[in-house]
Enzyme design. Sequence first.
Site, PDB file in Angstrom:
ATOM      1  N   GLU A   1       0.804  -1.217   0.000  1.00 35.44           N
ATOM      2  CA  GLU A   1       0.000   0.000   0.000  1.00 35.44           C
ATOM      3  C   GLU A   1       0.843   1.277   0.000  1.00 35.44           C
ATOM      4  OE1 GLU A   1      -2.517  -0.721   3.360  1.00 35.44           O
ATOM      5  OE2 GLU A   1      -4.014  -1.784   2.177  1.00 35.44           O
TER       6      GLU A   1
ATOM      7  N   GLU B   1       7.295 -21.508   7.867  1.00 35.95           N
ATOM      8  CA  GLU B   1       7.551 -20.643   9.011  1.00 35.95           C
ATOM      9  C   GLU B   1       8.635 -21.209   9.936  1.00 35.95           C
ATOM     10  OE1 GLU B   1       4.847 -21.416  12.786  1.00 35.95           O
ATOM     11  OE2 GLU B   1       3.655 -20.621  11.136  1.00 35.95           O
TER      12      GLU B   1
END
Length: 311
Positions: free
Chosen positions: A94, A125
């Site tokens: 963004e 992960e």
Amino acid sequence: MTSTSHDRDLRAELETLTTEAFRPELSEIDRLPTLEIAKIMNAEDTTVPTAVGDRLPLIAAAIDAIAERMSRGGRLVYAGAGTAGRLGVLDASECPPTFNTDPSEVVGLIAGGPSAMVTSVEGAEDSAELAAADLAALSLTPDDTVVGVSASGRTPYAVGAVEHARARGALTIGLSCNAHSPLAAAAEHGIEIVVGPELLTGSTRLKAGTAQKLVLNMLSTITMIRLGKTYGNLMVDVRASNEKLRARSRRIVALATGASNEEIEEALAATDGEVKNAILTILGGVDGPTAARLLEESDGRLRAALAASTG
């Protein structure tokens, strides 16, 4: 260590984490009316800003350190797995439309790569080596910042990212939701937002995710304010890539200058739609090329360019 004993050790470790704690008072929440569940969930969410507020001095110190490095051409890199990784990618993605940054300036890394944004990549992960490899591709410098994000504060990908970055002299920040986390310990700036146990046991996309989103909002937004990417509270570096943003550009110029629609259209036409340049031509009384030069000489800071144009 056998997989069974490893699983047992991991389970024991998770049981010590606040974010994984079981809340017996909510053990029959599934039997409550929908409105009652919504009220409980809403009440839970209201505690998150307070938890963030408790860490504002640490957050501000981290932001000043990021801004100092980015002003020298450094990058801001988020690294996390699962929800934490997705939030980092979201915040990074963004920045270009909001602040006209290059996509390489704010980067979101998620364990397992882009496909992990929509599909769980099992095991990613758990790999500190994967984080090191992802960061190695960026060729980190001491002007870069790496923010490891992990609700538990123990995710190997996030901790590994911070350790790799710190070893290369980059600024490191560890954002977690448990106290005394390995992630915060590994980072130069440890930010631990302790939001407490979740409504659904261990579902850290809830309060922990909200806390991470709030802090990431601050890290990017206030850093960009410090870098002169705004004029007051106006997004003067907004990239007008669609009709809505073009309309927003015109409105921002209007709010900053009080000029007429005709003046605004002329200014934007003379500056190829660059909001900051258009404002400078109106308030500084200069032409398009001069506005571009003054902004370049002022490192893109509109207030400094305005002072130069009228000084």
